[in-house]
Design a protein around this motif. Structure first.
Motif, PDB file in Angstrom:
ATOM      1  N   CYS A  45       0.759  -1.320  -0.012  1.00  0.00           N
ATOM      2  CA  CYS A  45      -0.033   0.022   0.011  1.00  0.00           C
ATOM      3  C   CYS A  45       0.921   1.388  -0.066  1.00  0.00           C
ATOM      4  N   MET A  48      -6.536   0.302   1.602  1.00  0.00           N
ATOM      5  CA  MET A  48      -6.519   0.167   0.310  1.00  0.00           C
ATOM      6  C   MET A  48      -7.942   0.705  -0.525  1.00  0.00           C
ATOM      7  N   GLU A  49      -8.864   1.006   0.135  1.00  0.00           N
ATOM      8  CA  GLU A  49     -10.003   1.435  -0.616  1.00  0.00           C
ATOM      9  C   GLU A  49      -9.619   2.937  -0.853  1.00  0.00           C
ATOM     10  N   HIS A  93      -8.839   8.865  -2.551  1.00  0.00           N
ATOM     11  CA  HIS A  93      -9.432   9.525  -1.673  1.00  0.00           C
ATOM     12  C   HIS A  93      -8.054   9.848  -0.590  1.00  0.00           C
ATOM     13  N   GLU A 153      -8.904  -4.599   9.032  1.00  0.00           N
ATOM     14  CA  GLU A 153     -10.135  -3.570   8.550  1.00  0.00           C
ATOM     15  C   GLU A 153      -9.362  -2.244   8.307  1.00  0.00           C
ATOM     16  N   ARG A 164      -4.053  -9.458  -0.232  1.00  0.00           N
ATOM     17  CA  ARG A 164      -5.180  -9.180   0.681  1.00  0.00           C
ATOM     18  C   ARG A 164      -6.123 -10.613   1.076  1.00  0.00           C
ATOM     19  N   TYR A 182      -7.402   3.106  -4.013  1.00  0.00           N
ATOM     20  CA  TYR A 182      -8.366   2.805  -5.349  1.00  0.00           C
ATOM     21  C   TYR A 182      -9.015   3.714  -5.795  1.00  0.00           C
ATOM     22  N   THR A 183      -9.816   4.629  -4.590  1.00  0.00           N
ATOM     23  CA  THR A 183     -10.576   5.504  -4.984  1.00  0.00           C
ATOM     24  C   THR A 183     -10.091   6.873  -4.963  1.00  0.00           C
ATOM     25  N   ARG A 185      -7.639  -2.533   5.095  1.00  0.00           N
ATOM     26  CA  ARG A 185      -8.560  -2.483   3.929  1.00  0.00           C
ATOM     27  C   ARG A 185      -8.902  -1.219   3.546  1.00  0.00           C
ATOM     28  N   ASP A 186      -9.201  -0.384   4.650  1.00  0.00           N
ATOM     29  CA  ASP A 186      -9.684   0.947   4.519  1.00  0.00           C
ATOM     30  C   ASP A 186      -8.555   1.919   3.657  1.00  0.00           C
TER      31      ASP A 186
END
Length: 217
Positions: A107, A175-176, A182, A169, A128, A179-180, A172-173
């Motif tokens: 990441c 990672m999100e 943000h 968790e 993941r 990908y977005t 994973r946040d």
């Protein structure tokens, strides 16, 4: 009384005296023999009783030794079971921790590339999925651990597993957010904090397990 009759009487008296003396001696011998027999019986009875007590003591000692040996073997077996359960669970939680570190490092590479660093975007989904598999296996290790430890230790293992779940968790946040596109700052900070909490929890849990094993040794 003529001399013949007197002689007969004298002879008779003499014979009676001999017989009486012999009878007395025989009676005395009989009493002595009876006393000796009674004494011998008492001695034999005492010897038999002593032999029985000695044999019973030897049997009790032998049984006590066998019981102690079996108890020792049972305790050793239980210790081995606990040690194996500890080692298996610790190994699995360490595997989860290593998976989290690996995914986090990927990441970080992806975050640098979002900032303009050149290079190929790393695969995050494969690591993941591997991490999720390791965490799923941790549930099974925890279930096995419950069979070998007391309630307090089981709760400690469950708390450690929750720390691992929280760290997963958070990464994973992260990672999100990557990908977005943000802001990755907040999830990155949370992921770092949860990783440190998990690292500390693993160290404390391992120290407690080692102490429990030393106390039972």
């Amino acid at each position: 009384m003529d001399q013949g009759v007197a002689a007969v009487w004298a002879a008779g008296i003499g014979v009676f005296g001999v017989v009486a003396t012999a009878g007395g001696a025989l009676w005395a011998a009989h009493k002595t023999a009876a006393a000796q027999i009674a004494g011998a019986k008492e001695t034999a009875a005492a010897q038999i009783a002593g032999a029985r007590e000695q044999a019973a003591a030897q049997v009790d000692a032998a049984l006590a030794g066998v019981r102690a040996q079996l108890s020792g073997q049972r305790q050793e077996s239980l210790w081995q079971v606990r040690r194996e359960a500890y080692a298996t669970y610790l190994g699995q939680i360490q595997a989860v921790h290593m998976g989290i570190l690996h995914l986090t490092s990927l990441c970080m590479v992806a975050v640098e590339q979002l900032g303009g660093s050149p290079g190929e975007t790393p695969d995050l989904m494969g690591p993941r999925d591997q991490l999720i598999e390791r965490f799923t296996d941790l549930y099974f290790r925890e279930s096995a651990l419950h069979l070998a430890v007391n309630e307090e230790e089981a709760e400690q293992a469950e708390a450690l597993r929750r720390l691992a779940g929280r760290a997963i968790e958070d990464v994973r946040d992260l990672m999100e957010a990557i990908y977005t596109d943000h802001n990755v700052g907040p999830p990155q900070d949370r992921a770092e904090a949860s990783r440190e909490a998990l690292k500390t929890g693993i160290r404390e849990w391992a120290a407690n397990a080692r102490q429990k094993l030393n106390m039972a040794d």
